[in-house]
Design a protein around this motif. Structure first.
Motif, PDB file in Angstrom:
ATOM      1  N   GLU A   1       0.828  -1.209   0.000  1.00 23.89           N
ATOM      2  CA  GLU A   1       0.000   0.000   0.000  1.00 23.89           C
ATOM      3  C   GLU A   1       0.864   1.262   0.000  1.00 23.89           C
ATOM      4  O   GLU A   1       0.623   2.190  -0.777  1.00 23.89           O
ATOM      5  N   THR A   2       1.875   1.313   0.879  1.00 24.78           N
ATOM      6  CA  THR A   2       2.708   2.518   0.934  1.00 24.78           C
ATOM      7  C   THR A   2       3.579   2.645  -0.315  1.00 24.78           C
ATOM      8  O   THR A   2       3.887   3.760  -0.747  1.00 24.78           O
ATOM      9  N   ARG A   3       3.954   1.513  -0.907  1.00 25.50           N
ATOM     10  CA  ARG A   3       4.713   1.594  -2.171  1.00 25.50           C
ATOM     11  C   ARG A   3       3.846   2.182  -3.276  1.00 25.50           C
ATOM     12  O   ARG A   3       4.299   3.021  -4.054  1.00 25.50           O
ATOM     13  N   ARG A   4       2.600   1.715  -3.357  1.00 25.79           N
ATOM     14  CA  ARG A   4       1.700   2.235  -4.395  1.00 25.79           C
ATOM     15  C   ARG A   4       1.482   3.731  -4.246  1.00 25.79           C
ATOM     16  O   ARG A   4       1.365   4.457  -5.243  1.00 25.79           O
ATOM     17  N   CYS A   5       1.417   4.187  -3.010  1.00 28.22           N
ATOM     18  CA  CYS A   5       1.164   5.608  -2.751  1.00 28.22           C
ATOM     19  C   CYS A   5       2.449   6.424  -2.661  1.00 28.22           C
ATOM     20  O   CYS A   5       2.394   7.628  -2.365  1.00 28.22           O
ATOM     21  N   ARG A   6       3.585   5.783  -2.905  1.00 27.46           N
ATOM     22  CA  ARG A   6       4.882   6.453  -2.895  1.00 27.46           C
ATOM     23  C   ARG A   6       5.179   7.107  -1.539  1.00 27.46           C
ATOM     24  O   ARG A   6       5.767   8.187  -1.471  1.00 27.46           O
ATOM     25  N   THR A   7       4.774   6.420  -0.470  1.00 26.69           N
ATOM     26  CA  THR A   7       5.065   6.933   0.868  1.00 26.69           C
ATOM     27  C   THR A   7       5.950   5.976   1.668  1.00 26.69           C
ATOM     28  O   THR A   7       6.134   6.172   2.867  1.00 26.69           O
ATOM     29  N   ASP A   8       6.492   4.971   1.008  1.00 24.84           N
ATOM     30  CA  ASP A   8       7.315   3.990   1.718  1.00 24.84           C
ATOM     31  C   ASP A   8       8.660   4.569   2.159  1.00 24.84           C
ATOM     32  O   ASP A   8       9.358   3.958   2.976  1.00 24.84           O
ATOM     33  N   LEU A   9       9.033   5.751   1.644  1.00 21.26           N
ATOM     34  CA  LEU A   9      10.265   6.407   2.072  1.00 21.26           C
ATOM     35  C   LEU A   9      10.009   7.504   3.103  1.00 21.26           C
ATOM     36  O   LEU A   9      10.952   8.151   3.567  1.00 21.26           O
ATOM     37  N   HIS A  10       8.746   7.714   3.448  1.00 19.03           N
ATOM     38  CA  HIS A  10       8.420   8.744   4.434  1.00 19.03           C
ATOM     39  C   HIS A  10       8.811   8.244   5.827  1.00 19.03           C
ATOM     40  O   HIS A  10       8.438   7.150   6.240  1.00 19.03           O
ATOM     41  N   VAL A  11       9.541   9.071   6.558  1.00 21.33           N
ATOM     42  CA  VAL A  11      10.046   8.677   7.877  1.00 21.33           C
ATOM     43  C   VAL A  11       9.113   9.183   8.976  1.00 21.33           C
ATOM     44  O   VAL A  11       8.763  10.368   9.014  1.00 21.33           O
ATOM     45  N   CYS A  12       8.706   8.267   9.847  1.00 24.17           N
ATOM     46  CA  CYS A  12       7.822   8.586  10.969  1.00 24.17           C
ATOM     47  C   CYS A  12       8.599   8.471  12.284  1.00 24.17           C
ATOM     48  O   CYS A  12       9.663   7.853  12.343  1.00 24.17           O
ATOM     49  N   GLU A  13       8.028   9.031  13.326  1.00 28.30           N
ATOM     50  CA  GLU A  13       8.627   8.897  14.660  1.00 28.30           C
ATOM     51  C   GLU A  13       7.666   8.149  15.573  1.00 28.30           C
ATOM     52  O   GLU A  13       6.469   8.443  15.608  1.00 28.30           O
ATOM     53  N   VAL A  14       8.208   7.187  16.321  1.00 29.20           N
ATOM     54  CA  VAL A  14       7.444   6.453  17.329  1.00 29.20           C
ATOM     55  C   VAL A  14       8.157   6.616  18.657  1.00 29.20           C
ATOM     56  O   VAL A  14       9.339   6.261  18.784  1.00 29.20           O
ATOM     57  N   GLN A  15       7.455   7.142  19.646  1.00 31.65           N
ATOM     58  CA  GLN A  15       8.030   7.308  20.974  1.00 31.65           C
ATOM     59  C   GLN A  15       7.496   6.226  21.901  1.00 31.65           C
ATOM     60  O   GLN A  15       6.282   6.047  22.020  1.00 31.65           O
ATOM     61  N   LEU A  16       8.409   5.521  22.553  1.00 33.80           N
ATOM     62  CA  LEU A  16       8.065   4.525  23.563  1.00 33.80           C
ATOM     63  C   LEU A  16       8.345   5.166  24.920  1.00 33.80           C
ATOM     64  O   LEU A  16       9.493   5.496  25.236  1.00 33.80           O
ATOM     65  N   VAL A  17       7.276   5.347  25.724  1.00 30.45           N
ATOM     66  CA  VAL A  17       7.358   6.195  26.911  1.00 30.45           C
ATOM     67  C   VAL A  17       6.877   5.428  28.139  1.00 30.45           C
ATOM     68  O   VAL A  17       5.857   4.724  28.083  1.00 30.45           O
ATOM     69  N   LEU A  18       7.585   5.567  29.240  1.00 32.23           N
ATOM     70  CA  LEU A  18       7.116   5.014  30.503  1.00 32.23           C
ATOM     71  C   LEU A  18       5.981   5.888  31.042  1.00 32.23           C
ATOM     72  O   LEU A  18       6.056   7.118  30.996  1.00 32.23           O
ATOM     73  N   LYS A  19       4.931   5.237  31.553  1.00 34.16           N
ATOM     74  CA  LYS A  19       3.752   5.990  31.981  1.00 34.16           C
ATOM     75  C   LYS A  19       4.077   7.028  33.052  1.00 34.16           C
ATOM     76  O   LYS A  19       3.485   8.113  33.083  1.00 34.16           O
ATOM     77  N   ARG A  20       4.999   6.669  33.937  1.00 33.53           N
ATOM     78  CA  ARG A  20       5.328   7.619  35.005  1.00 33.53           C
ATOM     79  C   ARG A  20       5.855   8.916  34.421  1.00 33.53           C
ATOM     80  O   ARG A  20       5.536  10.014  34.895  1.00 33.53           O
ATOM     81  N   PHE A  21       6.650   8.833  33.368  1.00 25.59           N
ATOM     82  CA  PHE A  21       7.157  10.043  32.723  1.00 25.59           C
ATOM     83  C   PHE A  21       6.036  10.770  31.997  1.00 25.59           C
ATOM     84  O   PHE A  21       6.000  12.000  31.960  1.00 25.59           O
ATOM     85  N   ALA A  22       5.127  10.013  31.395  1.00 26.35           N
ATOM     86  CA  ALA A  22       4.005  10.634  30.694  1.00 26.35           C
ATOM     87  C   ALA A  22       3.108  11.393  31.660  1.00 26.35           C
ATOM     88  O   ALA A  22       2.585  12.463  31.332  1.00 26.35           O
ATOM     89  N   GLU A  23       2.915  10.836  32.856  1.00 24.22           N
ATOM     90  CA  GLU A  23       2.074  11.501  33.848  1.00 24.22           C
ATOM     91  C   GLU A  23       2.710  12.795  34.339  1.00 24.22           C
ATOM     92  O   GLU A  23       2.023  13.771  34.639  1.00 24.22           O
ATOM     93  N   LEU A  24       4.044  12.808  34.419  1.00 26.66           N
ATOM     94  CA  LEU A  24       4.738  14.023  34.833  1.00 26.66           C
ATOM     95  C   LEU A  24       4.770  15.069  33.727  1.00 26.66           C
ATOM     96  O   LEU A  24       4.960  16.251  33.983  1.00 26.66           O
ATOM     97  N   LYS A  25       4.577  14.580  32.487  1.00 29.91           N
ATOM     98  CA  LYS A  25       4.642  15.489  31.339  1.00 29.91           C
ATOM     99  C   LYS A  25       3.305  16.210  31.192  1.00 29.91           C
ATOM    100  O   LYS A  25       2.570  16.037  30.233  1.00 29.91           O
ATOM    101  N   SER A  26       3.011  17.039  32.162  1.00 31.87           N
ATOM    102  CA  SER A  26       1.761  17.793  32.156  1.00 31.87           C
ATOM    103  C   SER A  26       1.873  18.949  31.182  1.00 31.87           C
ATOM    104  O   SER A  26       2.897  19.168  30.546  1.00 31.87           O
ATOM    105  N   THR A  27       0.800  19.715  31.063  1.00 32.66           N
ATOM    106  CA  THR A  27       0.822  20.885  30.197  1.00 32.66           C
ATOM    107  C   THR A  27       1.921  21.850  30.623  1.00 32.66           C
ATOM    108  O   THR A  27       2.679  22.374  29.806  1.00 32.66           O
ATOM    109  N   ASP A  28       2.053  22.081  31.931  1.00 30.89           N
ATOM    110  CA  ASP A  28       3.100  22.968  32.419  1.00 30.89           C
ATOM    111  C   ASP A  28       4.474  22.398  32.122  1.00 30.89           C
ATOM    112  O   ASP A  28       5.411  23.120  31.805  1.00 30.89           O
ATOM    113  N   GLY A  29       4.602  21.060  32.259  1.00 33.47           N
ATOM    114  CA  GLY A  29       5.875  20.420  31.962  1.00 33.47           C
ATOM    115  C   GLY A  29       6.273  20.612  30.518  1.00 33.47           C
ATOM    116  O   GLY A  29       7.439  20.862  30.200  1.00 33.47           O
TER     117      GLY A  29
END
Length: 251
Positions: free
Chosen positions: A210-238
């Motif tokens: 599918e991505t080859r047909r749409c010529r997006t197989d070279l598009h680079v994405c970012e995936v973040q793997l995050v510990l929940k405790r850090f996510a909870e601390l990452k508030s709006t103010d943070g």
């Protein structure tokens, strides 16, 4: 205030590192581990998008057209990766009194079939174009090919072991090419760079028919793997604190 936030990040990290009840071995990758099939140019000290014919992408519009398509593809992929590893996502809950949607730092999980209602998840949005232009001006010398986080999503975990399992699952996915891993969970990583915050960020390409047909197989994405405790601390103010730190550094 920034020192106080950094201290909270550090305290959370120490709890994970010294919790003997869990396997807290960090993912065995380098802090900036570049892999893949050589589809990026390393010119200019960074990684780049390339076009189908090989030269770096020189159009921000082209990247955003690709990103709109890859946003849907990446959402489906992160659901596949998260389910076997007990990974979660930020939730959007409905206020029963006002019948309006509101964001809360609550995590939802896909079931064994990978089913999760899209309206339950507060998906990361495609990068704001204003921020993309700002980053090009400040960091990338107006080179759009070096913007490799326009399409991005995050998965959240209770433990480092779950995060590690997900990383292994992504690495073994036959439809994924990992171009780079930034392992901020590495004990040797200097957390002052990110104000004490830590995660494991991957730059990936999703290569399917599918991505080859749409010529997006070279598009680079970012995936973040995050510990929940850090996510909870990452508030709006943070996050505001991180933005202030980033602006002070001209990034």
């Amino acid at each position: 205030l920034r020192e106080s936030r950094a201290e909270r990040w550090l305290a959370a990290w120490r709890r994970f590192r010294h919790n003997k009840k869990k396997d807290c071995a960090t993912p065995r990758v380098h802090s900036d581990f570049a892999v893949g099939g050589g589809l990026w140019s390393a010119a200019g000290g960074g990684r780049r998008h390339v076009s189908v014919r090989g030269p770096p992408v020189d159009s921000l519009n082209q990247l955003y057209v690709q990103a709109r398509f890859m946003d849907v593809v990446l959402r489906n992929k992160v659901l596949q990766w998260a389910t076997p590893c007990n990974g979660g996502f930020h939730a959007v809950l409905t206020d029963e009194e006002t019948n309006s949607a509101r964001w809360r730092s609550v995590f939802v999980h896909a079931d064994e079939e990978g089913e999760l209602s899209p309206d339950q998840v507060s998906w990361a949005r495609v990068k704001n174009p204003r921020r993309a232009v700002e980053k090009m001006l400040r960091v990338y010398d107006m080179d759009p090919s070096r913007l490799v986080d326009i399409t991005r999503q995050s998965i959240y975990f209770d433990s480092v072991e779950e995060l590690r399992l997900c990383l292994e699952l992504i690495e073994s996915d036959p439809h994924v090419v990992i171009e780079r891993i930034k392992n901020r969970l590495d004990p040797n990583y200097d957390p002052t760079i990110t104000g004490g915050y830590r995660d494991c960020a991957l730059n990936v390409r999703i290569v399917t028919d599918e991505t080859r047909r749409c010529r997006t197989d070279l598009h680079v994405c970012e995936v973040q793997l995050v510990l929940k405790r850090f996510a909870e601390l990452k508030s709006t103010d943070g996050h505001k604190g991180y933005v202030a730190l980033r602006n002070n550094r001209g990034q």
